[in-house]
Motif scaffolding. Structure first.
Motif, PDB file in Angstrom:
ATOM      1  N   VAL A   1     -23.717 -14.212  45.713  1.00  0.00           N
ATOM      2  CA  VAL A   1     -22.327 -13.806  45.553  1.00  0.00           C
ATOM      3  C   VAL A   1     -22.140 -13.145  44.199  1.00  0.00           C
ATOM      4  O   VAL A   1     -22.568 -13.648  43.168  1.00  0.00           O
ATOM      5  CB  VAL A   1     -21.392 -15.033  45.678  1.00  0.00           C
ATOM      6  CG1 VAL A   1     -19.962 -14.633  45.469  1.00  0.00           C
ATOM      7  CG2 VAL A   1     -21.583 -15.690  47.034  1.00  0.00           C
ATOM      8  N   TYR A   2     -21.492 -11.997  44.222  1.00  0.00           N
ATOM      9  CA  TYR A   2     -21.184 -11.290  42.995  1.00  0.00           C
ATOM     10  C   TYR A   2     -19.747 -11.592  42.602  1.00  0.00           C
ATOM     11  O   TYR A   2     -18.825 -11.438  43.388  1.00  0.00           O
ATOM     12  CB  TYR A   2     -21.379  -9.783  43.179  1.00  0.00           C
ATOM     13  CG  TYR A   2     -22.826  -9.395  43.142  1.00  0.00           C
ATOM     14  CD1 TYR A   2     -23.382  -8.871  41.991  1.00  0.00           C
ATOM     15  CD2 TYR A   2     -23.650  -9.581  44.240  1.00  0.00           C
ATOM     16  CE1 TYR A   2     -24.708  -8.516  41.930  1.00  0.00           C
ATOM     17  CE2 TYR A   2     -24.988  -9.235  44.198  1.00  0.00           C
ATOM     18  CZ  TYR A   2     -25.511  -8.703  43.033  1.00  0.00           C
ATOM     19  OH  TYR A   2     -26.831  -8.364  42.981  1.00  0.00           O
TER      20      TYR A   2
ATOM     21  N   LEU B   1     -20.041 -10.926  33.493  1.00  0.00           N
ATOM     22  CA  LEU B   1     -20.261 -10.156  32.278  1.00  0.00           C
ATOM     23  C   LEU B   1     -21.596  -9.439  32.415  1.00  0.00           C
ATOM     24  O   LEU B   1     -22.637 -10.067  32.581  1.00  0.00           O
ATOM     25  CB  LEU B   1     -20.273 -11.106  31.072  1.00  0.00           C
ATOM     26  CG  LEU B   1     -20.242 -10.506  29.686  1.00  0.00           C
ATOM     27  CD1 LEU B   1     -18.951  -9.707  29.484  1.00  0.00           C
ATOM     28  CD2 LEU B   1     -20.323 -11.594  28.639  1.00  0.00           C
ATOM     29  N   SER B   2     -21.580  -8.113  32.350  1.00  0.00           N
ATOM     30  CA  SER B   2     -22.815  -7.346  32.525  1.00  0.00           C
ATOM     31  C   SER B   2     -23.768  -7.604  31.374  1.00  0.00           C
ATOM     32  O   SER B   2     -23.375  -8.088  30.301  1.00  0.00           O
ATOM     33  CB  SER B   2     -22.495  -5.849  32.607  1.00  0.00           C
ATOM     34  OG  SER B   2     -22.088  -5.377  31.327  1.00  0.00           O
ATOM     35  N   ALA B   3     -25.022  -7.256  31.572  1.00  0.00           N
ATOM     36  CA  ALA B   3     -26.031  -7.459  30.529  1.00  0.00           C
ATOM     37  C   ALA B   3     -25.662  -6.674  29.274  1.00  0.00           C
ATOM     38  O   ALA B   3     -25.793  -7.176  28.159  1.00  0.00           O
ATOM     39  CB  ALA B   3     -27.413  -7.046  31.044  1.00  0.00           C
ATOM     40  N   GLY B   4     -25.185  -5.459  29.457  1.00  0.00           N
ATOM     41  CA  GLY B   4     -24.793  -4.641  28.310  1.00  0.00           C
ATOM     42  C   GLY B   4     -23.670  -5.262  27.508  1.00  0.00           C
ATOM     43  O   GLY B   4     -23.708  -5.281  26.267  1.00  0.00           O
TER      44      GLY B   4
ATOM     45  N   ARG C   1     -28.843 -11.161  38.366  1.00  0.00           N
ATOM     46  CA  ARG C   1     -28.534 -11.459  39.767  1.00  0.00           C
ATOM     47  C   ARG C   1     -29.529 -10.777  40.685  1.00  0.00           C
ATOM     48  O   ARG C   1     -29.984 -11.347  41.676  1.00  0.00           O
ATOM     49  CB  ARG C   1     -27.108 -11.016  40.095  1.00  0.00           C
ATOM     50  CG  ARG C   1     -26.057 -11.749  39.273  1.00  0.00           C
ATOM     51  CD  ARG C   1     -24.706 -11.128  39.424  1.00  0.00           C
ATOM     52  NE  ARG C   1     -24.750  -9.737  38.973  1.00  0.00           N
ATOM     53  CZ  ARG C   1     -23.735  -8.911  39.052  1.00  0.00           C
ATOM     54  NH1 ARG C   1     -22.586  -9.298  39.564  1.00  0.00           N
ATOM     55  NH2 ARG C   1     -23.834  -7.664  38.618  1.00  0.00           N
ATOM     56  N   LYS C   2     -29.907  -9.552  40.371  1.00  0.00           N
ATOM     57  CA  LYS C   2     -30.902  -8.843  41.188  1.00  0.00           C
ATOM     58  C   LYS C   2     -32.279  -9.479  41.047  1.00  0.00           C
ATOM     59  O   LYS C   2     -33.042  -9.523  42.002  1.00  0.00           O
ATOM     60  CB  LYS C   2     -30.947  -7.373  40.795  1.00  0.00           C
ATOM     61  CG  LYS C   2     -29.716  -6.613  41.226  1.00  0.00           C
ATOM     62  CD  LYS C   2     -29.794  -5.153  40.872  1.00  0.00           C
ATOM     63  CE  LYS C   2     -28.520  -4.454  41.309  1.00  0.00           C
ATOM     64  NZ  LYS C   2     -28.480  -3.069  40.930  1.00  0.00           N
ATOM     65  N   GLU C   3     -32.591  -9.960  39.849  1.00  0.00           N
ATOM     66  CA  GLU C   3     -33.868 -10.651  39.645  1.00  0.00           C
ATOM     67  C   GLU C   3     -33.914 -11.928  40.487  1.00  0.00           C
ATOM     68  O   GLU C   3     -34.939 -12.242  41.088  1.00  0.00           O
ATOM     69  CB  GLU C   3     -34.062 -10.984  38.162  1.00  0.00           C
ATOM     70  CG  GLU C   3     -34.125  -9.772  37.247  1.00  0.00           C
ATOM     71  CD  GLU C   3     -35.382  -8.958  37.438  1.00  0.00           C
ATOM     72  OE1 GLU C   3     -36.458  -9.557  37.568  1.00  0.00           O
ATOM     73  OE2 GLU C   3     -35.280  -7.722  37.454  1.00  0.00           O
TER      74      GLU C   3
ATOM     75  N   PHE D   1     -36.215 -15.275  44.179  1.00  0.00           N
ATOM     76  CA  PHE D   1     -35.848 -16.608  44.638  1.00  0.00           C
ATOM     77  C   PHE D   1     -35.152 -16.633  45.997  1.00  0.00           C
ATOM     78  O   PHE D   1     -35.099 -17.664  46.635  1.00  0.00           O
ATOM     79  CB  PHE D   1     -34.947 -17.305  43.608  1.00  0.00           C
ATOM     80  CG  PHE D   1     -35.650 -17.630  42.328  1.00  0.00           C
ATOM     81  CD1 PHE D   1     -36.459 -18.747  42.240  1.00  0.00           C
ATOM     82  CD2 PHE D   1     -35.518 -16.821  41.227  1.00  0.00           C
ATOM     83  CE1 PHE D   1     -37.117 -19.049  41.063  1.00  0.00           C
ATOM     84  CE2 PHE D   1     -36.172 -17.110  40.047  1.00  0.00           C
ATOM     85  CZ  PHE D   1     -36.970 -18.222  39.953  1.00  0.00           C
ATOM     86  N   TYR D   2     -34.605 -15.519  46.432  1.00  0.00           N
ATOM     87  CA  TYR D   2     -33.835 -15.514  47.675  1.00  0.00           C
ATOM     88  C   TYR D   2     -34.366 -14.472  48.653  1.00  0.00           C
ATOM     89  O   TYR D   2     -34.998 -13.503  48.267  1.00  0.00           O
ATOM     90  CB  TYR D   2     -32.352 -15.236  47.395  1.00  0.00           C
ATOM     91  CG  TYR D   2     -31.702 -16.341  46.601  1.00  0.00           C
ATOM     92  CD1 TYR D   2     -31.305 -17.521  47.210  1.00  0.00           C
ATOM     93  CD2 TYR D   2     -31.489 -16.213  45.238  1.00  0.00           C
ATOM     94  CE1 TYR D   2     -30.723 -18.542  46.496  1.00  0.00           C
ATOM     95  CE2 TYR D   2     -30.905 -17.237  44.508  1.00  0.00           C
ATOM     96  CZ  TYR D   2     -30.524 -18.392  45.145  1.00  0.00           C
ATOM     97  OH  TYR D   2     -29.951 -19.402  44.436  1.00  0.00           O
ATOM     98  N   ARG D   3     -34.093 -14.692  49.922  1.00  0.00           N
ATOM     99  CA  ARG D   3     -34.460 -13.770  50.998  1.00  0.00           C
ATOM    100  C   ARG D   3     -33.501 -14.005  52.154  1.00  0.00           C
ATOM    101  O   ARG D   3     -32.732 -14.959  52.165  1.00  0.00           O
ATOM    102  CB  ARG D   3     -35.891 -14.029  51.457  1.00  0.00           C
ATOM    103  CG  ARG D   3     -36.031 -15.410  52.089  1.00  0.00           C
ATOM    104  CD  ARG D   3     -37.395 -15.669  52.637  1.00  0.00           C
ATOM    105  NE  ARG D   3     -37.497 -17.089  52.981  1.00  0.00           N
ATOM    106  CZ  ARG D   3     -38.589 -17.786  52.888  1.00  0.00           C
ATOM    107  NH1 ARG D   3     -39.698 -17.226  52.483  1.00  0.00           N
ATOM    108  NH2 ARG D   3     -38.606 -19.051  53.217  1.00  0.00           N
ATOM    109  N   ARG D   4     -33.582 -13.165  53.142  1.00  0.00           N
ATOM    110  CA  ARG D   4     -32.788 -13.387  54.354  1.00  0.00           C
ATOM    111  C   ARG D   4     -33.404 -14.550  55.119  1.00  0.00           C
ATOM    112  O   ARG D   4     -34.619 -14.639  55.261  1.00  0.00           O
ATOM    113  CB  ARG D   4     -32.785 -12.148  55.232  1.00  0.00           C
ATOM    114  CG  ARG D   4     -32.014 -11.001  54.646  1.00  0.00           C
ATOM    115  CD  ARG D   4     -31.976  -9.852  55.652  1.00  0.00           C
ATOM    116  NE  ARG D   4     -31.364  -8.685  55.085  1.00  0.00           N
ATOM    117  CZ  ARG D   4     -30.069  -8.414  55.180  1.00  0.00           C
ATOM    118  NH1 ARG D   4     -29.282  -9.220  55.832  1.00  0.00           N
ATOM    119  NH2 ARG D   4     -29.571  -7.327  54.633  1.00  0.00           N
TER     120      ARG D   4
END
Length: 147
Positions: free
Chosen positions: A2-3, A8-11, A67-69, A74-77
């Motif tokens: 979930v986004y 807070l973005s990395a930047g 989150r993408k990492e 760690f996650y999959r369908r």
């Protein structure tokens, strides 16, 4: 995964870390003899690298979205597979039934899943008009893995 719109973005997080570093927030941690853990950005800011190398390393960190990492490593369908075969037959004085099944479940977390094998059989025989003989077998084998 979930986004959250308040994420807070990395930047932006790096900008906060740079501000805190300039204000001396990390001074005690960096001078401590117990060597507490600091972020890679703070470690680069505190390094003896030339400023242009510091800037390029910090800019590389800006492109990382944790989150993408997490989704990648760690996650999959999740997937559930089920297979089954059965046979039924008989004659005037007997009948039989046999079934076998296999289930495989992959959780949405990498490393987690389950497997199940089932076998079911039964047989009926009419010995006389008033006497029947029945026998059956059920076998289930389950295994699961949670990381």
């Amino acid at each position: 995964m979930v986004y959250n719109k308040n994420y807070l973005s990395a930047g932006d997080f790096i900008d906060v870390e740079k501000l805190l570093y300039r204000q001396g927030y990390y001074t005690n941690d960096l001078s401590s003899t117990s060597y507490p853990i600091v972020s890679p950005v703070v470690a680069v800011l505190n390094s003896s690298l030339p400023q242009n190398q510091k800037d390029s390393q910090i800019d590389a960190f800006r492109t990382i979205d944790s989150r993408k990492e997490l989704e990648k490593y760690f996650y999959r369908r999740s997937v559930d597979q089920q297979y089954n075969v059965s046979l039924r037959g008989g004659g005037i004085n007997n009948d039989y039934f046999l079934s076998a099944g296999y289930d495989r479940g992959l959780s949405n977390q990498i490393g987690n899943g389950s497997r199940r094998f089932t076998l079911n059989t039964s047989s009926n025989v009419s010995l006389t008009e008033k006497l029947d003989f029945s026998i059956g077998l059920n076998f289930i084998q389950t295994s699961g893995k949670a990381a």
